[in-house]
Design an enzyme around this catalytic site. Structure first.
Site, PDB file in Angstrom:
ATOM      1  N   TYR A 112     -10.940   8.864  24.333  1.00  0.00           N
ATOM      2  CA  TYR A 112     -10.221   8.080  24.104  1.00  0.00           C
ATOM      3  C   TYR A 112     -11.176   7.467  22.166  1.00  0.00           C
ATOM      4  O   TYR A 112     -10.573   7.122  21.827  1.00  0.00           O
ATOM      5  CB  TYR A 112     -10.358   7.265  24.924  1.00  0.00           C
ATOM      6  N   ASN A 116       2.742   5.738  29.962  1.00  0.00           N
ATOM      7  CA  ASN A 116       3.667   6.752  29.747  1.00  0.00           C
ATOM      8  C   ASN A 116       3.439   7.231  29.433  1.00  0.00           C
ATOM      9  O   ASN A 116       3.937   8.395  30.380  1.00  0.00           O
ATOM     10  CB  ASN A 116       3.678   6.122  27.820  1.00  0.00           C
ATOM     11  N   CYS A 176      -2.068  14.858  27.106  1.00  0.00           N
ATOM     12  CA  CYS A 176      -2.614  13.693  27.876  1.00  0.00           C
ATOM     13  C   CYS A 176      -4.326  14.611  27.565  1.00  0.00           C
ATOM     14  O   CYS A 176      -5.578  13.687  27.912  1.00  0.00           O
ATOM     15  CB  CYS A 176      -2.673  12.763  28.091  1.00  0.00           C
ATOM     16  N   HIS A 177      -4.061  15.577  28.439  1.00  0.00           N
ATOM     17  CA  HIS A 177      -5.041  16.297  28.944  1.00  0.00           C
ATOM     18  C   HIS A 177      -6.272  16.858  28.162  1.00  0.00           C
ATOM     19  O   HIS A 177      -7.629  16.757  28.377  1.00  0.00           O
ATOM     20  CB  HIS A 177      -4.553  17.738  29.891  1.00  0.00           C
ATOM     21  N   GLU A 179      -6.685  26.274  27.759  1.00  0.00           N
ATOM     22  CA  GLU A 179      -7.765  26.234  26.734  1.00  0.00           C
ATOM     23  C   GLU A 179      -8.659  26.770  26.201  1.00  0.00           C
ATOM     24  O   GLU A 179      -9.035  26.821  25.051  1.00  0.00           O
ATOM     25  CB  GLU A 179      -7.426  24.585  26.938  1.00  0.00           C
TER      26      GLU A 179
END
Length: 90
Positions: free
Chosen positions: A22, A45, A52-53, A79
Site C-alpha cells: 500500500y 471502489n 487490488c489483490h 499469480e
DNA sequence: CGTATGACGTGCA
DNA sequence: GTGCACGCCATAC
C-alpha cells in the site's frame, strides 16, 4: 487527477505476478503519506478491473479483501506467489 | 462545511 | 515475539 483515480490507475498498472505494498502504491501515486487512502479507496471502489489483490501490506501480510481474504490468496497463488500463514513469500 | 471512516504503519509495553 | 494504541491523509456522507 484525484488521488482516488490515481491509485486505481497505479494498481491497474501492476504487472502480473508482481505485488506492491500500500505504501509503494501511494508513493507511485505521488502521495507517499496517503498509503492509508489506498486501502480506503480500494475498499470503497473495489473495481473488478483493478488487481487490488496484488496490493499487500508492508509487513508482507495479505491485509484484507472485500470478496474474501481466501479469494485474494487464491488469486495470488495463481499469480505464482505463495502465501504462508497469511504472509506473502516472493 | 464538518464528522467519521478505512483492505495501514509504526512505536511502545 | 506478540499485542495494543495512536497517528495519518483523502474520500464519502
Amino acid at each position: 487527477m484525484k488521488f482516488k483515480e490515481t491509485i486505481l490507475k497505479v494498481v491497474k498498472k501492476i504487472p502480473k505476478g508482481k505485488i506492491l505494498t500500500y505504501k509503494e502504491v501511494a508513493k507511485l501515486a505521488q502521495n507517499p503519506r496517503a498509503w492509508r487512502l489506498v486501502g480506503n479507496i480500494l475498499n470503497k471502489n473495489r473495481d473488478p478491473k483493478i488487481p487490488c489483490h496484488r496490493v499487500i501490506r508492508s509487513d508482507g501480510k495479505i491485509g484484507g479483501y472485500k470478496d474474501g481474504i481466501k479469494n485474494k490468496i487464491s488469486l495470488l497463488k495463481k499469480e505464482g506467489l505463495m502465501i504462508k500463514k497469511g504472509k506473502i513469500i516472493v
